[in-house]
Structure formats: C-alpha cells, structure tokens
Write an enzyme that holds these catalytic residues in place. Sequence first.
Site, PDB file in Angstrom:
ATOM      1  N   ILE A 108       0.820  -1.215   0.000  1.00  0.00           N
ATOM      2  CA  ILE A 108       0.000   0.000   0.000  1.00  0.00           C
ATOM      3  C   ILE A 108       0.853   1.264   0.000  1.00  0.00           C
ATOM      4  CG2 ILE A 108      -1.989  -1.084   1.096  1.00  0.00           C
ATOM      5  CD1 ILE A 108      -1.102   0.088   3.758  1.00  0.00           C
ATOM      6  N   ALA A 109       2.144   1.149   0.299  1.00  0.00           N
ATOM      7  CA  ALA A 109       3.023   2.326   0.302  1.00  0.00           C
ATOM      8  C   ALA A 109       4.454   1.856   0.448  1.00  0.00           C
ATOM      9  CB  ALA A 109       2.651   3.287   1.431  1.00  0.00           C
ATOM     10  N   HIS A 110       5.381   2.785   0.191  1.00  0.00           N
ATOM     11  CA  HIS A 110       6.795   2.507   0.405  1.00  0.00           C
ATOM     12  C   HIS A 110       7.367   3.596   1.291  1.00  0.00           C
ATOM     13  CE1 HIS A 110      11.155   2.293  -0.403  1.00  0.00           C
ATOM     14  NE2 HIS A 110      10.930   1.001  -0.601  1.00  0.00           N
ATOM     15  N   GLY A 111       8.074   3.197   2.348  1.00  0.00           N
ATOM     16  CA  GLY A 111       8.633   4.170   3.281  1.00  0.00           C
ATOM     17  C   GLY A 111      10.096   3.920   3.539  1.00  0.00           C
ATOM     18  N   GLY A 112      10.608   4.548   4.582  1.00  0.00           N
ATOM     19  CA  GLY A 112      12.021   4.445   4.899  1.00  0.00           C
ATOM     20  C   GLY A 112      12.441   3.040   5.306  1.00  0.00           C
ATOM     21  N   ILE A 147       5.244  -1.331   2.697  1.00  0.00           N
ATOM     22  CA  ILE A 147       4.221  -1.511   3.730  1.00  0.00           C
ATOM     23  C   ILE A 147       3.084  -2.297   3.077  1.00  0.00           C
ATOM     24  CG2 ILE A 147       2.668  -0.336   5.331  1.00  0.00           C
ATOM     25  CD1 ILE A 147       4.571   2.096   5.126  1.00  0.00           C
ATOM     26  N   LYS A 156       4.572  -3.722   8.482  1.00  0.00           N
ATOM     27  CA  LYS A 156       5.650  -2.796   8.122  1.00  0.00           C
ATOM     28  C   LYS A 156       6.962  -3.354   8.648  1.00  0.00           C
ATOM     29  CE  LYS A 156       7.265   1.928   9.045  1.00  0.00           C
ATOM     30  NZ  LYS A 156       7.596   2.312   7.676  1.00  0.00           N
ATOM     31  N   ASP A 182       8.505  11.375  13.017  1.00  0.00           N
ATOM     32  CA  ASP A 182       8.247  11.467  11.573  1.00  0.00           C
ATOM     33  C   ASP A 182       6.854  12.011  11.277  1.00  0.00           C
ATOM     34  OD1 ASP A 182       8.922  11.260   8.911  1.00  0.00           O
ATOM     35  OD2 ASP A 182       8.308   9.169   8.729  1.00  0.00           O
TER      36      ASP A 182
END
Length: 797
Positions: A151-155, A159, A175, A271
């Site tokens: 559903i998303a890409h983070g540090g 995710i 995550k 964050d």
Amino acid sequence: MSDDNEPTTGPTPDPTPDPTTGSDPEPDQATAATFFDPFADDDEDGDDDWGDWDDSTAATGPTPGPTPEELAEASSERSRQEALSTFRRRRGTSRRGAEVAGGMVRLPFIPPTDPEDAVIDPTPAVEAGTEAPTLAPGDIVAGQYEIRGPIAHGGMGWIYLAVDHNVSDRWVVLKGMMAASTMQDRAVAESERAFLADITHPGIVKIFNFIDDSRSAGGFIVMEYVGGPSLRHRRRRQPDNTLPVDTAVGYLLEVLPALDYLHSRGVVYNDLKPDNIIITEDQVKLIDLGAVSGIGAYGHIFGTKGFQAPEIATTGPTVASDIYTVGRTLASLIVRLPVTDGVYDDGLPSPDEEPLFRRYLSLYRLLLRATDPDPENRFSSARTMADQLIGVLREVLAIRDGRQFPHLDTRFTAQRSTFGTNHLLFRTDQLLDGIERSVEITAPEVVAALPIPLTDPSDPGAALLSAASLTEPGEILDTLEAARRQPDMAASREIPLTVVRAQLDLGMTTEAEEMLRTMAEDMGRDWRHQWLSGICALLTGDFVGAQANFNTVLNILPGEPAPKLALAATDELLLQSQGVNTVGLLDADVRRSALALTYSQGVPLDDSVTVPGWTHLSQDPVALRFHAIRLYGLVWATNPTTVSSAFGMSRQLQAEGLVDAAVAVLDKVPANSRHHETARLTTVLMLISDAGNLSESRIRRAARRLDLLPTTEPRIPQMRIAVLSAALDWLRSHPDAGDDAEAGSAAGLLFDVDFTERGLRTGLERGLRELAHQAPFARHRHRLVDMANHIRPRTWF
C-alpha cells in the site's frame, strides 16, 4: 473456595444477614449472561426453518422435530449473523463530523475507504529504482497474516495490507522494522518493541504484534489498518492544493494530544508529516510508528527531509524536534512551501511573499516559533503549542468570519480596567469647571488596565499566592519575603515574580528594576520576566525597552491578546513622546493597508498591500502608526469586550483623517457595555473635531447622535455647546450655506435652534448661561457669563 466469577450450579441460597451489622451481604456483582431469543414467538407458531409436516409424514409417523436447544442455537446464530451484517453494512455511515477546539471547528466526516482499494501496483516504483516487494499477494506471514499487496513505500521498505485470519479476518498493516546487527542494537530493538506495544491512545494507530520473519531483516510490526485518506491526500484534492486554515488547525489540534501522550511516556514520534496523519470517519489518527524512539535515543533516527528538525543529528530526538515537525506539517497544509529536488526548503515565506501570513500574522508568528532553528526557542510542550494554536484559531475565525469565541486557554487574567476611553470627553468638562485636561494616554493608566500573568498552579508557591491574592500589596511583600527563605519555596518562580508585581503596584519601580536584574540570569528567557520588564520599562518612560520586551512575549505567546494590546499602547506612547500622535503619517497605500488590517472595515487585503515593515521593533512614526492601528484592530476584532482597543484604534484612525472609519469602530461597542454611551458621545466629538473636513452633513449627524442619547447623560449640555460652536464656525466659513433652509422649518433646525448664525448664537448663549448655573467655581462662572454675553446675537435693546 471458588472464584467470584465462577458460575454456580443449582439453586442460589438466600443471602444470609451479616451477623455483625444485621444487614444483607454485598450482592454478587459477577458478569452473567441473559438468554434472549427474538425468534421464539415465530418458532412457537410453527413458522420456522424446519418446514411443515406433509401427508407422507402422517402416513409414516411423525419425524422427530428440533429440540428446544437446537431451536435456541438456530435463533442465536440468525441473530448474530444479522447483527454482524448490519454492523459491516453501516461501517462509514455518515455522521456530522467531530467538533474540536471547543466547538470552533467542525471537521468533515470522511467515509472510510475500501481496504482493497488501498493496494497499489509496485511496478512503476520498481522500474524507477525502488527495491521490489519481498512479500506477494497470497503470502502467509506467521501462519495467520495473508498478504493482499503493498500500500506504500517508506524508509523501512514496503508496507503491506494483510488479513488476520486468526482474528475474524480483520484488516491489518505489516511494516518492516530496522535490522539489529549487534547485541546492543538487538537490546535497543527489544526495548522499542516493549514501549510500542504499550502505546494506547485513541489518536494513535494500535500495535497488534511483532513478527520475526526471514523476509525482513528486522521482522515486521503488525498494526491496525486505518481506512481513510491522509492529510496529504486531502490537501492535494483542494483547488489550490492547500487546506482552509481552520480545518488544518483543527486536524493538528487533534494530533497534538497524541504527541503529548507520547512525550509524557518518554518517547517521540520523529516522523510527523501529512502522509502519516489519517482521517477516517470523524477520527484523526497517527499511523506508522516505525520511527518512534525514546527521547535522546541514538542510532538511526528516521524522519522526512523538509519536516525533520535540523539539529536532530546532534541532539537526538527530543520534544523540541517533534514540535518542529508539527510546525512544518501545519505550514505544508496551508501554504505552498517552496520545493527543491522534491524536498521542502527550510524556513517559511515572509508575509511579503505569502498573502495568508499577511492576513494572519499571529499564525505566522506561531509557525516561526514552532520551527525556530534554535530548539530552545520552540514551544516547550505539545500542550503549550495547542493552547497558543487555539488562540490563533480564535483570531482566524474572528478575522475571516466575524465569529468571536471566549479565550479560555490563556496565560493572563482578564483586562483589569480600561485606558483611553474618556479622554476626549474629559476635555469638554473644561466648559463646566475651567480645568484643562489632556487627551493623551499615560503609562500608569495603561499599566493599571493591562491583564497580569496567571499563576502557574504547579509552582511550589501557588497555594500561598492563592491564599494571599486578596491581600494588599504592602502586606503581601513581607509575607512573600519570608516565604522565599523557606527551603520548600526556594524553587518557586512565582513568588519572586509576585514580589516584583507588588513593588510595581506600590510605586517601588527602582526596587522592582533591581530585582528583575538579579532574576535575569535564571529567568531571563521566561515570558513572565519579559512581561514584567516591559511593565517596568513603561513606568520609567523607557518605551523603546518596553516595546522590545512585549515583542518578545508576543513571539513566545502568539495566540495571546495581552502582548498585542501592550504593544499597541506602547507604540501610541512612542508617538505621543515624538509629538506626532495627532498628525497624519501614512500615505494613501499604507493607509489602505492599515484599514484592511483592522479587520473591521471591510477593506480587502490584496496582494499589492503596502506596509512599512512587519517587525514591531521600530521607532519610525509611520511604522508605529501602522502597527498601532493593526494591533488595536486585531484585539478588538477578536474580543469585543476589550473596549480599550476600540478607542485606541479610533484615535489612530482619527489622526489619519479617517473619521468615518473611527466612528464606525466605536459604533460597534456593544449596547450592553458600560462604555456604550461614552463611545457614542466620543463619536459626536469626532464628527465635529476635524475642522478641515467639517461639513453640514457631519454636524447634523453629530446632532442626531446626541439627540438619541438618554437625557440623564450629564455631559449632554456641554456636548450641545460643542456641536453648536462647531456649526457656527463652519457657517462663518460658508456664509451662503444657511440660506438654503427656511428658518423655523425642521430642515433648518439644529437641535431646537435655526441653522443660521443668529439661531446658533442664540443657542450657544442659552447653553453657556445654563452651564454657568452649574459651574462649581465663581471665577469660571463669571467667565461663562462673559462668553455668553460675547456670543449673543446683536439686538437693539
């Protein structure tokens, strides 16, 4: 002995009275189940799911029907299925939305999104260089979490959305976590897992589980899935890519208590950004706790460039670094911040560059403090920032919508009295007693009217100060000096501050100055010390020093009206000391900007606004006049009970020749205010005082206003004389003006005399003789009679 919650079998014995008290024993409070079967009546009537008997049944003999236990189980299952179906169907049912900030803002209701719609195709990101997801749809993690997709890409990588098959197929988010390469890193990771698992706040996403899995070096954190758009998504759907100020402030006011909760537990979020704030239904939630760490923790501190505090690499995560992210987040929601290489630039656009900050300068000051490069200058806590943000919100709503709300989260008492409300009227008393009066405000009357700081209830001396609050200043000094020598009061800051206030009330200005100097090293950054230093500077005539002190207080407390009122009065005192307080100083463009920034004149504040500067530290007369008008106007627009600001603004507008605007300000003094009649009388004098722009229309407006006042007003006789005298002076300079109206007609009358030179002289003579009867001093009585004889029209007898 069985546990109290153990269900009993067999009949329950009657309670036995307690032999010691004679009363019945405490009733059993264990939780028990009550059977409810909504389909029982239907089953008794034979209309159920088991069908009816037919002829074949009669021929072969009856088939055994369902037992009562089977009927009860079937009914219960039907009830559960219907309830569950209704519950799921009504998920996201529209409601009114949440009221926040004491009802000042209603946040919109946002229907939750379908979880499946949150899944994205990772192909474009992978093609752009992002690593491919390690989990694919259908993968099972820890034997219970079925992956539906990223559903998303983070540090910390991708995710994922997943279904928890062990808990009613609820939606969850997985995550990745930071890998621990050393024993110390593993210890830190374990401790972080421990406090993450213990976070319980309605504004923070729930943590369900931690999973060790070979597909993620640091394992996975399993979190609650919050279905709804992020604040970033909401902002990007707006026409100008920004949220309305009140809506954005409302969302941040919902976030700040969650941050305050984390800070109180010794951790920081690290964050905060619009992507990590989710709106679902009428709730606002912080998601993505992967960057949460202990205050002062070292190692990898995750954050986002453009939002992360600049000092975090040297200080580590702190409350101040979180406050910085709040300021940056709010700024990114309400203005278009400049971007370089996909990252927000440091700093904020100035009011000259950003129209929103020109209109809401207190909002600009709040953001400046929250994002100050020096963490020591930021808000000390999320709670403190929330209090000031509420004050700024009050101003925004007053300026934009004309709505006023009580200021409850304040650091000051109410204004103790007023200043500058009677000066113009006092001058007319000279007609009655011959004593000349000044129309200028004085520092002592300003100090006596200004509010004072509230006592910090957590201070060691708070109880003592509360008990002594009604004591006379002279008596309280001895009590406080004795208290300061007690060991348990040594840490009190309120006691020495109260000593200074008492000294100032007693006129001991030199002693107060000396004590403030001795306190400067320890309390110089405390806004209360700055406030008292400003008060002391006013009383000693150091208006430049007072301006600097009050400006510092305003920087610290941008949502408070008290420092704005103090600054406006100080600027007016500076104008008086320069001898230009009644002189027009602004050119046409700056005058228009000043009118727009009074917020009560209906003048639009456009992009071509012209100002002498936005800093308050100036002795330039033009800047002083501009800021005096603006600050008086801001305080008045926000709180219509602070009539000192209304009179102050009207004085400055009158000095600029803006008489109609000055009158309009005083016309808004509420009818239930004890200063209402004073305001109406003052407008009468304002209309006739500008000889250069006097007209018959203004003279008649002044007379009509005077006629509408109660006849019990003691100053009406001298006010009538002032109006008649102004009319006579005007008529002498316009000799043909009185010929248009027929003598004796209603159109030709001013009060009850003809609007002719003879009629006005007659009215003045009568008024002066009436005042002579009331004059307290014989010398002035004779002078009034001489004036009446001099003004009377010529006659032959």
